[in-house]
Design a protein around this motif. Structure first.
Motif, PDB file in Angstrom:
ATOM      1  N   GLY A 189      -6.387  -0.619   0.308  1.00 16.20           N
ATOM      2  CA  GLY A 189      -5.624   0.280  -0.554  1.00 16.20           C
ATOM      3  C   GLY A 189      -5.520  -0.178  -1.999  1.00 16.20           C
ATOM      4  N   PHE A 190      -6.174  -1.289  -2.326  1.00 16.56           N
ATOM      5  CA  PHE A 190      -6.034  -1.855  -3.677  1.00 16.56           C
ATOM      6  C   PHE A 190      -6.530  -0.895  -4.751  1.00 16.56           C
ATOM      7  CE2 PHE A 190      -7.557  -4.209  -7.345  1.00 16.56           C
ATOM      8  CZ  PHE A 190      -6.480  -5.021  -7.645  1.00 16.56           C
ATOM      9  N   HIS A 191      -7.635  -0.214  -4.520  1.00 21.27           N
ATOM     10  CA  HIS A 191      -8.229   0.647  -5.546  1.00 21.27           C
ATOM     11  C   HIS A 191      -7.285   1.779  -5.927  1.00 21.27           C
ATOM     12  CE1 HIS A 191     -11.006   3.674  -7.306  1.00 21.27           C
ATOM     13  NE2 HIS A 191     -11.604   2.604  -7.797  1.00 21.27           N
ATOM     14  N   LEU A 228      -4.648   0.294  -8.105  1.00 16.59           N
ATOM     15  CA  LEU A 228      -5.219  -0.008  -9.416  1.00 16.59           C
ATOM     16  C   LEU A 228      -5.303   1.252 -10.267  1.00 16.59           C
ATOM     17  CD1 LEU A 228      -6.717  -1.893 -11.409  1.00 16.59           C
ATOM     18  CD2 LEU A 228      -8.832  -1.388 -10.145  1.00 16.59           C
ATOM     19  N   CYS A 229      -5.758   2.350  -9.682  1.00  7.49           N
ATOM     20  CA  CYS A 229      -5.886   3.608 -10.427  1.00  7.49           C
ATOM     21  C   CYS A 229      -4.536   4.068 -10.971  1.00  7.49           C
ATOM     22  CB  CYS A 229      -6.482   4.695  -9.538  1.00  7.49           C
ATOM     23  SG  CYS A 229      -8.220   4.475  -9.113  1.00  7.49           S
ATOM     24  N   VAL A 230      -3.522   4.032 -10.125  1.00 11.14           N
ATOM     25  CA  VAL A 230      -2.191   4.480 -10.551  1.00 11.14           C
ATOM     26  C   VAL A 230      -1.654   3.559 -11.637  1.00 11.14           C
ATOM     27  CG1 VAL A 230       0.190   4.868  -9.807  1.00 11.14           C
ATOM     28  CG2 VAL A 230      -1.702   5.562  -8.318  1.00 11.14           C
ATOM     29  N   THR A 276      -3.460   3.778 -15.158  1.00 12.50           N
ATOM     30  CA  THR A 276      -3.169   5.009 -15.909  1.00 12.50           C
ATOM     31  C   THR A 276      -1.731   5.030 -16.415  1.00 12.50           C
ATOM     32  OG1 THR A 276      -2.676   6.142 -13.803  1.00 12.50           O
ATOM     33  CG2 THR A 276      -4.889   6.437 -14.739  1.00 12.50           C
ATOM     34  N   GLY A 277      -0.948   3.989 -16.112  1.00 11.79           N
ATOM     35  CA  GLY A 277       0.423   3.908 -16.608  1.00 11.79           C
ATOM     36  C   GLY A 277       1.418   4.686 -15.801  1.00 11.79           C
ATOM     37  N   ASN A 278       1.015   5.141 -14.624  1.00 10.80           N
ATOM     38  CA  ASN A 278       1.939   5.821 -13.733  1.00 10.80           C
ATOM     39  C   ASN A 278       2.644   4.809 -12.831  1.00 10.80           C
ATOM     40  OD1 ASN A 278       1.529   8.754 -14.337  1.00 10.80           O
ATOM     41  ND2 ASN A 278      -0.584   8.215 -13.838  1.00 10.80           N
ATOM     42  N   ARG A 279       3.627   5.256 -12.102  1.00 11.17           N
ATOM     43  CA  ARG A 279       4.424   4.389 -11.237  1.00 11.17           C
ATOM     44  C   ARG A 279       3.951   4.570  -9.797  1.00 11.17           C
ATOM     45  NH1 ARG A 279       9.599   5.307  -8.494  1.00 11.17           N
ATOM     46  NH2 ARG A 279      10.710   3.326  -8.213  1.00 11.17           N
ATOM     47  N   ALA A 280       3.571   3.474  -9.161  1.00  8.72           N
ATOM     48  CA  ALA A 280       3.099   3.521  -7.775  1.00  8.72           C
ATOM     49  C   ALA A 280       4.245   3.189  -6.829  1.00  8.72           C
ATOM     50  CB  ALA A 280       1.953   2.532  -7.579  1.00  8.72           C
ATOM     51  N   LEU A 281       4.559   4.115  -5.952  1.00  6.10           N
ATOM     52  CA  LEU A 281       5.514   3.875  -4.870  1.00  6.10           C
ATOM     53  C   LEU A 281       4.679   3.688  -3.611  1.00  6.10           C
ATOM     54  CD1 LEU A 281       8.580   3.724  -4.353  1.00  6.10           C
ATOM     55  CD2 LEU A 281       8.484   6.129  -3.674  1.00  6.10           C
ATOM     56  N   ILE A 282       4.619   2.458  -3.102  1.00  7.98           N
ATOM     57  CA  ILE A 282       3.616   2.070  -2.119  1.00  7.98           C
ATOM     58  C   ILE A 282       4.217   1.899  -0.728  1.00  7.98           C
ATOM     59  CG2 ILE A 282       1.894   0.315  -1.510  1.00  7.98           C
ATOM     60  CD1 ILE A 282       2.015  -0.498  -4.542  1.00  7.98           C
ATOM     61  N   LYS A 283       3.613   2.571   0.230  1.00  5.38           N
ATOM     62  CA  LYS A 283       3.901   2.297   1.639  1.00  5.38           C
ATOM     63  C   LYS A 283       2.705   1.540   2.192  1.00  5.38           C
ATOM     64  CE  LYS A 283       4.994   4.260   6.161  1.00  5.38           C
ATOM     65  NZ  LYS A 283       5.927   3.156   6.450  1.00  5.38           N
ATOM     66  N   ALA A 284       2.861   0.236   2.336  1.00  2.00           N
ATOM     67  CA  ALA A 284       1.760  -0.600   2.818  1.00  2.00           C
ATOM     68  C   ALA A 284       1.602  -0.429   4.324  1.00  2.00           C
ATOM     69  CB  ALA A 284       2.025  -2.055   2.472  1.00  2.00           C
ATOM     70  N   SER A 285       0.387  -0.617   4.797  1.00  2.40           N
ATOM     71  CA  SER A 285       0.136  -0.594   6.234  1.00  2.40           C
ATOM     72  C   SER A 285       0.700  -1.863   6.865  1.00  2.40           C
ATOM     73  CB  SER A 285      -1.366  -0.501   6.504  1.00  2.40           C
ATOM     74  OG  SER A 285      -1.645  -0.747   7.866  1.00  2.40           O
ATOM     75  N   SER A 286       1.238  -1.737   8.061  1.00  2.06           N
ATOM     76  CA  SER A 286       1.734  -2.914   8.783  1.00  2.06           C
ATOM     77  C   SER A 286       0.595  -3.866   9.115  1.00  2.06           C
ATOM     78  CB  SER A 286       2.452  -2.486  10.070  1.00  2.06           C
ATOM     79  OG  SER A 286       1.558  -1.764  10.920  1.00  2.06           O
ATOM     80  N   LYS A 287      -0.644  -3.351   9.120  1.00  2.00           N
ATOM     81  CA  LYS A 287      -1.807  -4.193   9.425  1.00  2.00           C
ATOM     82  C   LYS A 287      -2.299  -4.966   8.194  1.00  2.00           C
ATOM     83  CE  LYS A 287      -3.432  -1.047  13.051  1.00  2.00           C
ATOM     84  NZ  LYS A 287      -4.536  -0.134  13.473  1.00  2.00           N
ATOM     85  N   ASP A 288      -1.910  -4.522   7.016  1.00  4.73           N
ATOM     86  CA  ASP A 288      -2.362  -5.168   5.781  1.00  4.73           C
ATOM     87  C   ASP A 288      -1.178  -5.261   4.832  1.00  4.73           C
ATOM     88  OD1 ASP A 288      -3.915  -6.300   3.827  1.00  4.73           O
ATOM     89  OD2 ASP A 288      -4.859  -4.429   3.199  1.00  4.73           O
ATOM     90  N   GLY A 323     -15.377  11.077  -2.383  1.00  3.11           N
ATOM     91  CA  GLY A 323     -15.991  11.744  -3.523  1.00  3.11           C
ATOM     92  C   GLY A 323     -14.984  12.435  -4.425  1.00  3.11           C
ATOM     93  N   ILE A 324     -13.687  12.167  -4.225  1.00  4.61           N
ATOM     94  CA  ILE A 324     -12.636  12.776  -5.048  1.00  4.61           C
ATOM     95  C   ILE A 324     -12.274  11.794  -6.155  1.00  4.61           C
ATOM     96  CG2 ILE A 324     -10.279  13.670  -5.082  1.00  4.61           C
ATOM     97  CD1 ILE A 324     -10.633  14.369  -2.115  1.00  4.61           C
ATOM     98  N   ASP A 325     -12.417  12.215  -7.393  1.00  6.60           N
ATOM     99  CA  ASP A 325     -12.179  11.356  -8.540  1.00  6.60           C
ATOM    100  C   ASP A 325     -10.689  11.088  -8.700  1.00  6.60           C
ATOM    101  OD1 ASP A 325     -11.897  10.252 -11.128  1.00  6.60           O
ATOM    102  OD2 ASP A 325     -13.761  11.178 -11.791  1.00  6.60           O
ATOM    103  N   THR A 326     -10.250   9.921  -8.249  1.00  5.76           N
ATOM    104  CA  THR A 326      -8.835   9.572  -8.278  1.00  5.76           C
ATOM    105  C   THR A 326      -8.308   9.486  -9.703  1.00  5.76           C
ATOM    106  OG1 THR A 326      -9.298   8.228  -6.316  1.00  5.76           O
ATOM    107  CG2 THR A 326      -7.130   7.993  -7.307  1.00  5.76           C
ATOM    108  N   MET A 327      -9.085   8.928 -10.597  1.00  7.82           N
ATOM    109  CA  MET A 327      -8.651   8.802 -11.997  1.00  7.82           C
ATOM    110  C   MET A 327      -8.484  10.176 -12.654  1.00  7.82           C
ATOM    111  SD  MET A 327      -8.074   5.686 -13.082  1.00  7.82           S
ATOM    112  CE  MET A 327      -8.524   5.469 -14.808  1.00  7.82           C
ATOM    113  N   GLN A 328      -9.401  11.073 -12.397  1.00  3.52           N
ATOM    114  CA  GLN A 328      -9.291  12.421 -12.942  1.00  3.52           C
ATOM    115  C   GLN A 328      -8.029  13.097 -12.402  1.00  3.52           C
ATOM    116  OE1 GLN A 328     -11.951  15.944 -11.798  1.00  3.52           O
ATOM    117  NE2 GLN A 328     -12.852  15.270 -13.733  1.00  3.52           N
ATOM    118  N   PHE A 329      -7.768  12.918 -11.112  1.00  4.62           N
ATOM    119  CA  PHE A 329      -6.569  13.479 -10.480  1.00  4.62           C
ATOM    120  C   PHE A 329      -5.306  12.962 -11.172  1.00  4.62           C
ATOM    121  CE2 PHE A 329      -3.246  12.480  -7.311  1.00  4.62           C
ATOM    122  CZ  PHE A 329      -2.872  13.775  -6.928  1.00  4.62           C
TER     123      PHE A 329
END
Length: 331
Positions: A91-93, A96-98, A101-113, A321-327
């Motif tokens: 989930g690092f990428h 990184l994208c969020v 771009t200067g946005n705020r990431a609210l992260i729900k990490a996987s229990s496996k990672d 194939g979905i451009d995360t940065m564009q989103f």
């Protein structure tokens, strides 16, 4: 935080991850203890891919220039990220994208990672406490402006129900395939073994299906696959291998084994751990539809993703194939 500060912070993270400290070595050991699929060699490969392909100042600057990311985000959005946990730091990428771009990431990490990503965020916040406002962990993702969620087909339906009314990227089950034409060198086939077996084949960029020409000679491929036969010493993988092998024997099915892989003629592009399916083709033209197949993440082969590169995506190799940065820049 200014864009330059965010880039510099990520470059510092790359240096930290590359120059292993006793602290980081202990974190990796803890990650393995909590998830036995995350062996130290595979964690190191995942980290090396991130450092090499993502965390270079030059690469990051060229990347943000493509999207004209502003020096300062004057209207940051909160983006909920549901991370997968099939391979280390998968989930690092998205994070990184969020962040970049200067946005705020609210992260729900996987229990496996859970261990690695928490440590990395803690280091970023330690080096610059302004990062603490942009990288936050949460068990429930409420009141976000947008969502990026990765999971199975089943969890994808839940994500769609809860997040579908917001701007969102929702990812479901994917896998990767390889197209062989019989001209592959020994080196290319050994690199294909990496594509099939890195991370025990658990990633969506791992090759689980081969398309081979009629009368294809499998012997060189079976020899190349022996590169990973030592992973049969890993008990979790060995249980899967023994089970799949027993199924083929009991059902009186034709199969081939190469090292730690079972090759089975099967139409499905998905295969269980320790198995790779294959199908013969008559004409390459019949394979053109694979490039738009909704369940295929990556195609490996001559004129496609080079052998050995499936698990080493670049910054702009976006999942599905979905451009995360564009989103993110259009929120």
């Amino acid at each position: 935080m200014q864009l330059k500060q965010r880039i510099d912070l990520m470059v510092r993270l790359g240096e930290y991850m590359e120059n292993e400290s006793s602290e980081f070595a202990a974190v990796k050991e803890k990650a393995f203890r909590e998830n036995a699929w995350f062996t130290t060699p595979f964690i190191n490969i995942a980290i090396n891919n991130i450092v090499t392909n993502y965390l270079s100042g030059t690469l990051l600057e060229k990347w943000v220039d493509l999207y004209q990311v502003a020096g300062e985000n004057t209207n940051p959005k909160t983006v909920g990220i549901v991370m997968a946990g099939n391979i280390p730091l998968v989930g690092f990428h998205d994070m990184l994208c969020v962040f970049i771009t200067g946005n705020r990431a609210l992260i729900k990490a996987s229990s496996k990672d859970n261990v690695l990503i928490h440590h990395i965020v803690a280091k970023l916040c330690e080096w610059n406490n302004a990062a603490a406002g942009l990288l936050v962990f949460a068990e429930t993702l409420k009141n976000c402006d947008a969502y990026i969620a990765t999971g199975s087909n089943n969890s994808g339906r839940y994500f769609e129900y809860y997040f579908g009314k917001y701007p969102s990227i929702i990812r479901r089950n994917k896998t990767s395939v390889a197209i062989l034409d019989g001209t592959e060198t020994t080196g290319q086939l050994e690199s294909l073994a990496d594509d099939m077996q890195l991370f025990f084949g658990l990633g969506c960029r791992n090759v689980t299906k081969l398309f081979v020409p009629e009368n294809y000679d499998f012997i060189p491929l079976l020899q190349a696959a022996k590169k990973y036969e030592t992973i049969l010493d890993f008990h979790k993988y060995k249980h899967n291998y023994d089970y799949q092998l027993a199924l083929q024997i009991m059902n009186n099915k034709f199969y081939m084994t190469g090292g730690s892989l079972i090759f089975v003629e099967n139409e499905s592009i998905f295969a269980p751990v320790s198995q790779v399916n294959y199908t013969h083709y008559k004409e390459k033209v019949s394979l053109e539809t694979l490039t738009i197949h909704p369940d295929i993440q990556c195609i490996v082969g001559n004129n496609f993703t080079p052998f050995g590169n499936a698990q080493s995506p670049a910054l702009n190799d976006y999942a599905d194939g979905i451009d995360t940065m564009q989103f993110l820049t259009r929120l």
